[in-house]
Structure formats: C-alpha cells, structure tokens
Design a protein around this motif. Sequence first.
Motif, PDB file in Angstrom:
ATOM      1  N   MET A   1       0.841  -1.206   0.000  1.00 44.52           N
ATOM      2  CA  MET A   1       0.000   0.000   0.000  1.00 44.52           C
ATOM      3  C   MET A   1       0.876   1.256   0.000  1.00 44.52           C
ATOM      4  SD  MET A   1      -3.459  -0.498   0.496  1.00 44.52           S
ATOM      5  CE  MET A   1      -4.529  -0.367   1.920  1.00 44.52           C
ATOM      6  N   SER A   2       0.468   2.211  -0.794  1.00 47.27           N
ATOM      7  CA  SER A   2       1.228   3.461  -0.824  1.00 47.27           C
ATOM      8  C   SER A   2       0.811   4.346   0.351  1.00 47.27           C
ATOM      9  CB  SER A   2       0.937   4.193  -2.127  1.00 47.27           C
ATOM     10  OG  SER A   2      -0.400   4.656  -2.112  1.00 47.27           O
ATOM     11  N   ILE A   3       1.607   5.383   0.589  1.00 47.13           N
ATOM     12  CA  ILE A   3       1.280   6.342   1.641  1.00 47.13           C
ATOM     13  C   ILE A   3      -0.107   6.938   1.392  1.00 47.13           C
ATOM     14  CG2 ILE A   3       1.922   8.638   2.511  1.00 47.13           C
ATOM     15  CD1 ILE A   3       4.859   7.748   2.238  1.00 47.13           C
ATOM     16  N   ALA A   4      -0.370   7.285   0.148  1.00 40.41           N
ATOM     17  CA  ALA A   4      -1.669   7.888  -0.188  1.00 40.41           C
ATOM     18  C   ALA A   4      -2.813   6.924   0.113  1.00 40.41           C
ATOM     19  CB  ALA A   4      -1.688   8.295  -1.654  1.00 40.41           C
ATOM     20  N   GLN A   5      -2.611   5.662  -0.235  1.00 38.60           N
ATOM     21  CA  GLN A   5      -3.663   4.663   0.038  1.00 38.60           C
ATOM     22  C   GLN A   5      -3.868   4.468   1.531  1.00 38.60           C
ATOM     23  OE1 GLN A   5      -1.825   1.593  -2.353  1.00 38.60           O
ATOM     24  NE2 GLN A   5      -3.558   1.529  -3.768  1.00 38.60           N
ATOM     25  N   ASN A   6      -2.770   4.468   2.272  1.00 43.92           N
ATOM     26  CA  ASN A   6      -2.888   4.308   3.724  1.00 43.92           C
ATOM     27  C   ASN A   6      -3.669   5.465   4.343  1.00 43.92           C
ATOM     28  OD1 ASN A   6      -1.490   1.900   3.721  1.00 43.92           O
ATOM     29  ND2 ASN A   6       0.501   2.876   4.082  1.00 43.92           N
ATOM     30  N   ILE A   7      -3.338   6.675   3.913  1.00 45.11           N
ATOM     31  CA  ILE A   7      -4.030   7.851   4.453  1.00 45.11           C
ATOM     32  C   ILE A   7      -5.516   7.790   4.114  1.00 45.11           C
ATOM     33  CG2 ILE A   7      -4.266  10.363   4.177  1.00 45.11           C
ATOM     34  CD1 ILE A   7      -1.187  10.440   3.987  1.00 45.11           C
ATOM     35  N   GLU A   8      -5.779   7.395   2.886  1.00 40.94           N
ATOM     36  CA  GLU A   8      -7.178   7.321   2.455  1.00 40.94           C
ATOM     37  C   GLU A   8      -7.943   6.259   3.258  1.00 40.94           C
ATOM     38  OE1 GLU A   8      -9.583   6.406  -1.640  1.00 40.94           O
ATOM     39  OE2 GLU A   8      -7.487   7.026  -1.799  1.00 40.94           O
ATOM     40  N   ARG A   9      -7.307   5.111   3.448  1.00 39.36           N
ATOM     41  CA  ARG A   9      -7.938   4.020   4.202  1.00 39.36           C
ATOM     42  C   ARG A   9      -8.238   4.447   5.644  1.00 39.36           C
ATOM     43  NH1 ARG A   9      -5.057   0.805   7.391  1.00 39.36           N
ATOM     44  NH2 ARG A   9      -3.125   1.311   6.300  1.00 39.36           N
ATOM     45  N   ILE A  10      -7.271   5.112   6.261  1.00 41.62           N
ATOM     46  CA  ILE A  10      -7.463   5.501   7.668  1.00 41.62           C
ATOM     47  C   ILE A  10      -8.506   6.609   7.783  1.00 41.62           C
ATOM     48  CG2 ILE A  10      -6.340   6.512   9.694  1.00 41.62           C
ATOM     49  CD1 ILE A  10      -3.710   5.111   8.602  1.00 41.62           C
ATOM     50  N   THR A  11      -8.373   7.639   6.970  1.00 41.34           N
ATOM     51  CA  THR A  11      -9.307   8.770   7.113  1.00 41.34           C
ATOM     52  C   THR A  11     -10.743   8.337   6.803  1.00 41.34           C
ATOM     53  OG1 THR A  11      -8.678   9.528   4.910  1.00 41.34           O
ATOM     54  CG2 THR A  11      -7.670  10.651   6.755  1.00 41.34           C
ATOM     55  N   VAL A 210      -5.908  11.433  16.281  1.00 38.83           N
ATOM     56  CA  VAL A 210      -5.152  10.186  16.371  1.00 38.83           C
ATOM     57  C   VAL A 210      -3.778  10.420  15.761  1.00 38.83           C
ATOM     58  CG1 VAL A 210      -7.129   8.600  16.468  1.00 38.83           C
ATOM     59  CG2 VAL A 210      -6.222   9.308  14.236  1.00 38.83           C
ATOM     60  N   ARG A 211      -2.754   9.839  16.384  1.00 39.93           N
ATOM     61  CA  ARG A 211      -1.366  10.064  15.952  1.00 39.93           C
ATOM     62  C   ARG A 211      -0.826   8.775  15.341  1.00 39.93           C
ATOM     63  NH1 ARG A 211      -1.585  10.965  21.423  1.00 39.93           N
ATOM     64  NH2 ARG A 211      -0.220   9.181  21.632  1.00 39.93           N
ATOM     65  N   ILE A 212      -0.741   8.734  14.032  1.00 38.86           N
ATOM     66  CA  ILE A 212      -0.416   7.476  13.375  1.00 38.86           C
ATOM     67  C   ILE A 212       0.837   7.611  12.506  1.00 38.86           C
ATOM     68  CG2 ILE A 212      -1.292   5.703  11.806  1.00 38.86           C
ATOM     69  CD1 ILE A 212      -4.089   6.340  12.788  1.00 38.86           C
ATOM     70  N   GLY A 213       1.797   6.730  12.785  1.00 36.39           N
ATOM     71  CA  GLY A 213       3.044   6.727  12.030  1.00 36.39           C
ATOM     72  C   GLY A 213       3.170   5.501  11.157  1.00 36.39           C
ATOM     73  N   THR A 214       3.462   4.362  11.787  1.00 38.92           N
ATOM     74  CA  THR A 214       3.753   3.121  11.078  1.00 38.92           C
ATOM     75  C   THR A 214       2.656   2.734  10.081  1.00 38.92           C
ATOM     76  OG1 THR A 214       4.847   2.440  13.121  1.00 38.92           O
ATOM     77  CG2 THR A 214       4.491   0.736  11.467  1.00 38.92           C
ATOM     78  N   ASP A 215       1.438   2.908  10.467  1.00 38.04           N
ATOM     79  CA  ASP A 215       0.309   2.502   9.628  1.00 38.04           C
ATOM     80  C   ASP A 215       0.202   3.357   8.356  1.00 38.04           C
ATOM     81  OD1 ASP A 215      -1.623   0.621   9.324  1.00 38.04           O
ATOM     82  OD2 ASP A 215      -3.138   1.620  10.551  1.00 38.04           O
ATOM     83  N   ILE A 216       0.890   4.500   8.353  1.00 34.98           N
ATOM     84  CA  ILE A 216       0.914   5.341   7.139  1.00 34.98           C
ATOM     85  C   ILE A 216       2.218   5.146   6.373  1.00 34.98           C
ATOM     86  CG2 ILE A 216       1.003   7.725   6.265  1.00 34.98           C
ATOM     87  CD1 ILE A 216      -0.696   8.574   8.656  1.00 34.98           C
ATOM     88  N   PHE A 217       3.334   5.272   7.106  1.00 37.16           N
ATOM     89  CA  PHE A 217       4.644   5.350   6.445  1.00 37.16           C
ATOM     90  C   PHE A 217       5.417   4.034   6.444  1.00 37.16           C
ATOM     91  CE2 PHE A 217       3.895   9.724   8.065  1.00 37.16           C
ATOM     92  CZ  PHE A 217       3.994  10.426   6.876  1.00 37.16           C
ATOM     93  N   GLY A 218       4.914   3.033   7.145  1.00 37.61           N
ATOM     94  CA  GLY A 218       5.671   1.787   7.304  1.00 37.61           C
ATOM     95  C   GLY A 218       6.628   1.882   8.477  1.00 37.61           C
ATOM     96  N   GLN A 219       7.472   0.856   8.610  1.00 34.99           N
ATOM     97  CA  GLN A 219       8.403   0.809   9.737  1.00 34.99           C
ATOM     98  C   GLN A 219       9.409   1.951   9.653  1.00 34.99           C
ATOM     99  OE1 GLN A 219       8.337  -1.221  12.307  1.00 34.99           O
ATOM    100  NE2 GLN A 219       6.624  -2.443  11.544  1.00 34.99           N
ATOM    101  N   ARG A 220       9.772   2.461  10.839  1.00 30.70           N
ATOM    102  CA  ARG A 220      10.823   3.486  10.891  1.00 30.70           C
ATOM    103  C   ARG A 220      12.188   2.837  10.871  1.00 30.70           C
ATOM    104  NH1 ARG A 220       6.620   5.489  14.014  1.00 30.70           N
ATOM    105  NH2 ARG A 220       7.112   4.167  15.797  1.00 30.70           N
ATOM    106  N   GLU A 221      13.141   3.521  10.239  1.00 33.39           N
ATOM    107  CA  GLU A 221      14.537   3.022  10.294  1.00 33.39           C
ATOM    108  C   GLU A 221      15.319   3.917  11.231  1.00 33.39           C
ATOM    109  OE1 GLU A 221      16.373   2.131   6.528  1.00 33.39           O
ATOM    110  OE2 GLU A 221      14.431   1.408   5.780  1.00 33.39           O
ATOM    111  N   TYR A 222      15.684   3.357  12.377  1.00 31.78           N
ATOM    112  CA  TYR A 222      16.381   4.161  13.392  1.00 31.78           C
ATOM    113  C   TYR A 222      17.886   4.184  13.126  1.00 31.78           C
ATOM    114  CZ  TYR A 222      11.982   3.891  15.934  1.00 31.78           C
ATOM    115  OH  TYR A 222      10.669   3.977  16.304  1.00 31.78           O
TER     116      TYR A 222
END
Length: 222
Positions: A1-11, A210-222
């Motif tokens: 899923m792309s970032i745009a699709q994730n945002i659309e799905r959540i909103t 709501v504060r959402i990171g991973t579900d939009i952008f995927g895993q973070r690389e630290y």
Amino acid sequence: MSIAQNIERITAQLPQGVKLVAVSKFHPIERLQEAYAAGQRIFGENRAQELAAKAPQMPSDVEWHFIGHLQKNKARMIMPWASTIQSIDSTELLQLVNKEAARIDRHVNVLLQLHVAKEQTKSGFTVEEVLKAASEGAFSNLSNVTITGMMAMATFTSDMEQVASEFEQVHDTFVKLRDNYFAGDERFKEISMGMSNDWPIAVQHGATLVRIGTDIFGQREY
Ligand SMILES: *Cc1c(COP(=O)(O)O)cnc(C)c1O
C-alpha cells in the motif's frame, strides 16, 4: 500500500471531526511530501531538531504538532514552527513555552499530557497532578498559549482491555478538567490518543486526534 492509500484508508474510517496526525518522525522529507500530496496537512514529530529541520522544507500550510518529550532547552527551537505542542508534562514546561512564544510574538496551542500507561518511561502528569495543578490555577492567565485539550499514550500491550481502560481514564479526566476548569471555554476540546496499534479503540473512547506513524509510512529506520 502506498502512503496515499494508507491515508485514504485511515481517514475513511475516522468519524467526522476526528483528525489524523501523520507521525513522520525518522522518515525522510520525500515521504512527507508524498503524504502532503495525498492531502495530509497535520504532521507530528517527536524530536525538536528534526521538526526544525523538516518544517522549512514543507509548504507553509502544514500544521506541525510536537509530540515528544520536550527538553526545556529545545523549546526555543520548535517555537517558530509548532502550531501545537501536544506533550506538556509539567507546569514548568507550560510556563516556559508561554514565555518562549511571547518572546517571538507567537501563539501556540498545547495539550496537557496525561500519564496513564504502565511504563514508567512515558511522561506526563498523573491524574492527581493535573487536577491539583488546575485547582492551583496553573492553567489560567497564559498570554501566548491556549490549552486545547489532553494527550496520552496507552501501555504498549496486546491486552486491549487494558488499553481501553486507560483511554477511558483519559476521557474521564478530560471531562473533569473541562467541566471544572475550562467551563465555557470551547477551545478546550481535543483528546489526542491512539497510535497505529490502538487507534480504533481510542476513537471509541472519544479521541479527536489520532497520531499514526507506522500505519501510514511503514516501519521506521532508526
Ligand atoms: C511515534 C509516536 C506515535 C506513532 O506511533 P506508531 O505506532 O508508529 O503509529 C504516536 N504518538 C507518539 C507520542 C509517538 O512518539
């Protein structure tokens, strides 16, 4: 899923009036631009340097929310950019933020962070502390700050009943503060809670942000 699709799905699943904060910490600016192109306008960062570095690279209608523990010597760094500081965890920090905002003639919204989780590492006022501070007048007479609500993180656990009871506690405390100390102040209206793993429960318990990171952008690389 792309970032745009994730945002659309959540909103699409958020009730009317619940806003999405895209938590973009650790993600490069290109990913934020992708989210922006998909219509996202509220971004959350938890480190002062990172927010101050990213903000000038994004369009000026982005609303920046600071969501991490704010060290006192870093408040000045984010003040030109942050529209909301969600993580006010002491009355001293609140006073300092008010002073720093006044210094550059800015106005900033803030949320009072409530500690309801089991982990000691998470910060915030306890329920008792926030009610005591309110009763002592700590949340009134701030020239450059508006307290617009509360923020909290639930315990990181798969026990969703535990999470639900913590969100319930946040909601109860919000209502107490609103009715007793912010009566008639319609600006005190936000409850920021819910992350990738628990946001549907947060929404059930009255979250407005709501504060959402991973579900939009995927895993973070630290
Ligand atoms: C990182 C972070 C989030 C987002 O977490 P995800 O699990 O990636 O959605 C939300 N709130 C705070 C305070 C955070 O630090």
